[in-house]
Design an enzyme around this catalytic site. Structure first.
Site, PDB file in Angstrom:
ATOM      1  N   GLU A  97       0.846  -1.187   0.000  1.00 62.11           N
ATOM      2  CA  GLU A  97       0.000   0.000   0.000  1.00 62.11           C
ATOM      3  C   GLU A  97       0.890   1.248   0.000  1.00 62.11           C
ATOM      4  OE1 GLU A  97      -3.452   0.085  -0.321  1.00 62.11           O
ATOM      5  OE2 GLU A  97      -2.487   1.955  -0.868  1.00 62.11           O
TER       6      GLU A  97
ATOM      7  N   CYS B  85       5.703   4.098   9.150  1.00 59.28           N
ATOM      8  CA  CYS B  85       6.423   3.428   8.056  1.00 59.28           C
ATOM      9  C   CYS B  85       7.904   3.768   7.944  1.00 59.28           C
ATOM     10  CB  CYS B  85       5.763   3.764   6.724  1.00 59.28           C
ATOM     11  SG  CYS B  85       4.245   2.867   6.477  1.00 59.28           S
TER      12      CYS B  85
ATOM     13  N   LYS C 265       8.531  -1.473  -2.034  1.00 59.47           N
ATOM     14  CA  LYS C 265       7.863  -0.712  -0.984  1.00 59.47           C
ATOM     15  C   LYS C 265       8.901  -0.142  -0.006  1.00 59.47           C
ATOM     16  CE  LYS C 265       4.971   0.798   1.982  1.00 59.47           C
ATOM     17  NZ  LYS C 265       3.616   1.138   2.209  1.00 59.47           N
TER      18      LYS C 265
HETATM   19  C1  UDX Z   1       4.461   7.162   4.056  1.00 56.93           C
HETATM   20  C2  UDX Z   1       4.576   7.147   2.513  1.00 56.93           C
HETATM   21  O1  UDX Z   1       4.432   8.472   2.010  1.00 56.93           O
HETATM   22  C3  UDX Z   1       3.512   6.232   1.935  1.00 56.93           C
HETATM   23  O2  UDX Z   1       3.656   6.150   0.530  1.00 56.93           O
HETATM   24  C4  UDX Z   1       3.690   4.845   2.547  1.00 56.93           C
HETATM   25  O3  UDX Z   1       2.724   3.952   2.073  1.00 56.93           O
HETATM   26  C5  UDX Z   1       3.603   4.929   4.052  1.00 56.93           C
HETATM   27  O4  UDX Z   1       4.563   5.860   4.558  1.00 56.93           O
HETATM   28  P1  UDX Z   1       2.875   8.381   5.801  1.00 56.93           P
HETATM   29  O5  UDX Z   1       3.860   7.925   6.837  1.00 56.93           O
HETATM   30  O6  UDX Z   1       1.434   8.131   6.036  1.00 56.93           O
HETATM   31  O7  UDX Z   1       3.210   7.732   4.390  1.00 56.93           O
HETATM   32  O8  UDX Z   1       3.015   9.978   5.614  1.00 56.93           O
HETATM   33  P2  UDX Z   1       4.005  10.929   4.789  1.00 56.93           P
HETATM   34  O9  UDX Z   1       3.185  11.948   4.129  1.00 56.93           O
HETATM   35  O10 UDX Z   1       4.957  10.185   3.960  1.00 56.93           O
HETATM   36  O11 UDX Z   1       4.796  11.678   5.961  1.00 56.93           O
HETATM   37  C6  UDX Z   1       5.736  11.009   6.802  1.00 56.93           C
HETATM   38  C7  UDX Z   1       6.397  11.993   7.743  1.00 56.93           C
HETATM   39  O12 UDX Z   1       7.276  12.873   7.042  1.00 56.93           O
HETATM   40  C8  UDX Z   1       5.417  12.910   8.477  1.00 56.93           C
HETATM   41  O13 UDX Z   1       5.826  13.047   9.827  1.00 56.93           O
HETATM   42  C9  UDX Z   1       5.523  14.200   7.724  1.00 56.93           C
HETATM   43  O14 UDX Z   1       5.168  15.307   8.496  1.00 56.93           O
HETATM   44  C10 UDX Z   1       7.006  14.211   7.359  1.00 56.93           C
HETATM   45  N1  UDX Z   1       7.340  15.053   6.193  1.00 56.93           N
HETATM   46  C11 UDX Z   1       6.794  14.777   4.981  1.00 56.93           C
HETATM   47  C12 UDX Z   1       8.236  16.099   6.331  1.00 56.93           C
HETATM   48  O15 UDX Z   1       8.746  16.361   7.430  1.00 56.93           O
HETATM   49  N2  UDX Z   1       8.557  16.841   5.230  1.00 56.93           N
HETATM   50  C13 UDX Z   1       8.040  16.602   3.999  1.00 56.93           C
HETATM   51  O16 UDX Z   1       8.399  17.320   3.048  1.00 56.93           O
HETATM   52  C14 UDX Z   1       7.123  15.536   3.874  1.00 56.93           C
END
Ligand code: UDX
Ligand code: ADP
Length: 463
Positions: free
Chosen positions: A162, A277, A221
């Site tokens: 996913e 993740c 993944k």
């Molecule tokens: C992530 C992946 O994006 C997704 O494809 C995978 O299936 C699961 O892991 P998720 O953990 O739900 O998704 O959120 P994501 O939007 O990736 O953000 C992860 C973390 O990074 C958050 O704490 C977010 O705030 C942080 N982040 C994200 C940053 O600090 N800067 C950014 O530019 C983007």
């Protein structure tokens, strides 16, 4: 072969939204989501879909449309397995907290339990789909359990990771960049792959459905998450250099993001990434690399985690230093506790670690988060096991109103980028705080100019 009944084991952040969207888009398929956690299933069945246990924009409407029609939530795991042609495994695979690989390897005990249960119950051929993020070659273990403990029926194992991100799960599921399906490169494997392709083809165009062998799918993944997390650690590394040199990390990010080879996404400097993740998957990757003796590969990826831990610590250190090197008995208000906006998930949220550091310095923490419940905040801190639960309870208060949370505070720290924080009456908040009033914007979302003109001492990440 045609899939008419799906069972999904695990009604969490992945299983819940994914199955709700499959059910919405495939009214002819019966989708049953099962979980051992009775309360969770009860919450998914709450007559008011606004009370479902997972907050995701748009999800309650999808559930309202499909639930009771072809979407069901149940604790009867065996019945659902027995009836389904395809069984998705969406249980959690946390980092191991004990034994070999402690702190690094994925704990596969829940996966193994599922495999054993499927093997025990299945009386007809089944497609078993790995949905949870799993270390590469997990399918081998699942297959071995199924084939050796089963009732002689045939199992095909598919990997279908996913890629949804929390907070945007529904739109990600409705309009995915791609669907990845890995399976055996045998005629039976291709039949199973095609059966799953047909499910997604109900709303995703075929050119976006990618099929590979199982190992490529599993590793893709982990690779995707490692690359995404690496971008954040890279920009966070630059943020400190910006603070020293007078550069502004948002300007640097904009400048490099316009290079089409680099691209503009995932370049927001922050207090550090969280979520279920990134850290888990990279630790997994590191563990796998080490287990093959690839120490350089392992060290390379481990640095992404080291940088992220450093960024969280750097943020709490900055708060302490700026508040004249002591925060003892000072009230520090956290706006945000979730690991990102638009979710009630707090797993690995930077807020937990920053709070822990500040409690070590004897600060008093007040927390307001629009979607995170009070007992979750305390249980997150207790889970770290740094101090007694009663000490956490003495050090942390949570509020349902942001203005009350900020009253009398010496400093405010922004830990999550919730949109509502940008819309507050900051003058009113300033008037209610101790002076000088400090803001530490761990997400760079507030209007620095406006806050400074009110009188705040404003600190951001990377400028
Ligand atoms: C992530 C992946 O994006 C997704 O494809 C995978 O299936 C699961 O892991 P998720 O953990 O739900 O998704 O959120 P994501 O939007 O990736 O953000 C992860 C973390 O990074 C958050 O704490 C977010 O705030 C942080 N982040 C994200 C940053 O600090 N800067 C950014 O530019 C983007
Ligand atoms: P994710 O983010 O991967 O979806 P969650 O922790 O939100 O993780 O969800 C995983 C769910 O799987 C939990 O609700 C848990 O109770 C459930 N679960 C774990 N093991 C089993 C099992 N053997 N049978 C049924 N449900 C399980």
């Amino acid at each position: 072969m045609k899939v008419t009944k799906i069972c999904c084991i695990g009604a969490g952040y992945v299983g819940g939204p994914t199955m709700a969207v499959i059910a919405q888009k495939c009214p002819h398929i019966q989708v049953t989501v099962v979980d051992l956690n009775e309360q969770r299933i009860k919450d998914w069945n709450d007559p008011n879909t606004d009370n479902i246990p997972i907050y995701e924009p748009g999800l309650s409407d999808v559930v309202a449309e499909a639930r009771g029609r072809n979407l069901f939530f149940s604790t009867d795991v065996e019945k659902a397995i027995d009836e389904a042609e395809a069984i998705f495994i969406s249980v959690n695979t946390p980092t191991k907290t004990y034994g070999k690989g402690k702190g690094m390897a994925a704990d596969l005990k829940y996966i193994e339990l599922c495999a054993r249960q499927i093997a025990k119950v299945a009386k007809s051929n089944k497609i078993v789909v790995e949905k949870s993020t799993l270390p590469v070659r997990t399918a081998e273990a699942i297959k071995s359990i199924l084939d050796n403990t089963g009732n002689g029926v045939q199992f095909q194992i598919l990997s279908n990771p996913e890629f949804l991100a929390e907070g945007t799960a529904v739109t990600d599921l409705l309009n995915p960049d791609r669907i990845l399906i890995g399976g055996d490169t045998t005629p039976e494997g291709y039949t199973a792959i095609n059966a799953l392709v047909d499910v997604y083809a109900n709303w995703v165009s075929k050119d976006k459905i990618l099929t590979t062998n199982v190992w490529s799918s599993e590793l893709s993944k982990l690779t995707a998450n490692a690359f995404l997390a690496q971008r954040i650690s890279s920009i966070n590394a630059m943020s400190e250099l910006c603070e020293k040199t007078g550069a502004d990390v948002s300007e640097v990010a904009r400048a490099i993001g316009m290079d089409s080879r680099i691209g503009s996404k995932f370049l927001k400097a922050s207090v550090g990434f969280g979520g279920s993740c990134f850290q888990k998957d990279i630790l997994n990757l590191v563990y796998i690399a080490k287990s093959y003796g690839l120490n350089e590969v392992a060290d390379y990826w481990e640095q992404v985690i080291i940088m992220n831990d450093y960024q969280k610590r750097r943020f709490s250190n900055k708060i302490v230093q700026t508040l004249y090197n002591t925060v003892a008995d000072k009230k520090i208000t956290f706006l945000g506790w979730a690991f990102k906006k638009d979710t009630n998930d707090t797993r690995e949220s930077a807020a937990i670690y920053v709070a822990d550091d500040l409690i070590n310095e004897q600060a008093k923490i007040s927390v307001y988060d629009p979607k995170v419940l009070k007992n979750k905040i305390l249980s997150d801190l207790d889970y770290l096991d740094t101090r007694k639960s009663s000490e956490n309870a003495d050090a942390v208060l949570s509020f349902e109103n942001p203005y009350e949370a900020c009253e009398g505070a010496h400093a405010i720290a922004i830990l999550t980028e919730w949109d509502e924080f940008t819309k507050y009456d900051w003058q009113k908040i300033y008037d209610s705080m101790q002076k000088p009033a400090f803001i530490f914007d761990g997400r760079n979302i507030l209007n620095a100019k406006e806050l400074k003109s009110i009188g705040f001492i404003y600190n951001s990440i990377g400028s």
